[in-house]
Design an enzyme around this catalytic site. Structure first.
Site, PDB file in Angstrom:
ATOM      1  CG  HIS A  25      -1.923  -1.099   1.221  1.00 10.89           C
ATOM      2  ND1 HIS A  25      -3.137  -0.999   0.586  1.00 10.89           N
ATOM      3  CD2 HIS A  25      -1.875  -2.351   1.747  1.00 10.89           C
ATOM      4  CE1 HIS A  25      -3.811  -2.124   0.734  1.00 10.89           C
ATOM      5  NE2 HIS A  25      -3.065  -2.962   1.436  1.00 10.89           N
TER       6      HIS A  25
ATOM      7  CB  THR B  12      13.395  -3.559   0.070  1.00  4.51           C
ATOM      8  OG1 THR B  12      14.770  -3.174   0.209  1.00  4.51           O
ATOM      9  CG2 THR B  12      12.843  -3.959   1.437  1.00  4.51           C
ATOM     10  CE  LYS B  13      19.690  -2.764  -1.970  1.00  2.00           C
ATOM     11  NZ  LYS B  13      20.558  -1.618  -1.685  1.00  2.00           N
TER      12      LYS B  13
END
Length: 201
Positions: free
Chosen positions: A130, A177-178
């Site tokens: 979100h 996260t990457k």
């Protein structure tokens, strides 16, 4: 003794009211469910409990079940009990990959697991998140890819949009996260480079 003045408190309340999160009308426009409602219901209430069942131990049965609902599953894929898949029609698994116990593929969009990958127990592939800068917490979905020969350690989490490169390793409990380059070991929260991976014959 008051630690905050009435004027300051009122000003803070006004700011909160002006900038507050409002979840009465969530924005899920980016979510494309990808199947008719009856098919999704049949998956959730019929097939998914069988996929997750610890009473059914056959990986072959799980392969057939996923294919019946639109997943592309290669040969020799080994699946342990407890596997959870949100939308099988958005899932592609290459040959001879291993899916560990209680793996959660939360695929609101496409997840690709290439051949000879290992996803250990309790791994979570999360394709949706979100936008916290949006007042109604807008949902967004991004695909996840695990390239050939990569290994995702137990309890690790892959966040939306991540590509784990060929032969890369994610250590136990890491949060990715990457993108992770090929043949690198990454770990931690958030996951960072640890060392190169070198294979021995």
């Amino acid at each position: 003794m008051h630690t905050i003045s009435e004027q300051t408190r009122k000003h803070a309340e006004d700011l909160l009211e002006a900038d507050s999160v409002d979840l009465r009308c969530p924005d899920n426009n980016e979510l494309v469910r990808g199947a008719a409602l009856w098919r999704e219901a049949l998956w959730y209430f019929g097939a998914l409990p069988m996929l997750r069942s610890h009473w059914i131990t056959s990986p072959g049965f799980r392969r057939v079940l996923l294919r019946a609902f639109g997943a592309k599953v290669g040969k020799g894929v080994y699946m342990k009990p407890g596997l959870r898949v949100k939308f099988p029609w958005y899932l592609e698994i290459g040959d001879h990959s291993w899916l560990g116990e209680d793996l959660w593929i939360d695929n609101l969009t496409h997840v690709t697991i290439e051949s000879h990958c290992c996803l250990s127990q309790g791994v979570h592939l999360c394709t949706g998140n979100h936008d916290w800068s949006s007042v109604n917490m807008r949902l967004f979905c991004r695909p996840i890819t695990c390239r050939r020969g990569s290994w995702i350690g137990a309890k690790a989490i892959l966040c939306p949009g991540v590509v784990v490169g060929a032969g890369a390793i994610i250590t136990v409990g890491s949060v990715v996260t990457k993108d992770v380059p090929p043949m690198e070991v990454h770990g931690g929260n958030p996951a960072e480079f640890v060392r190169q991976r070198h294979l021995r014959v």
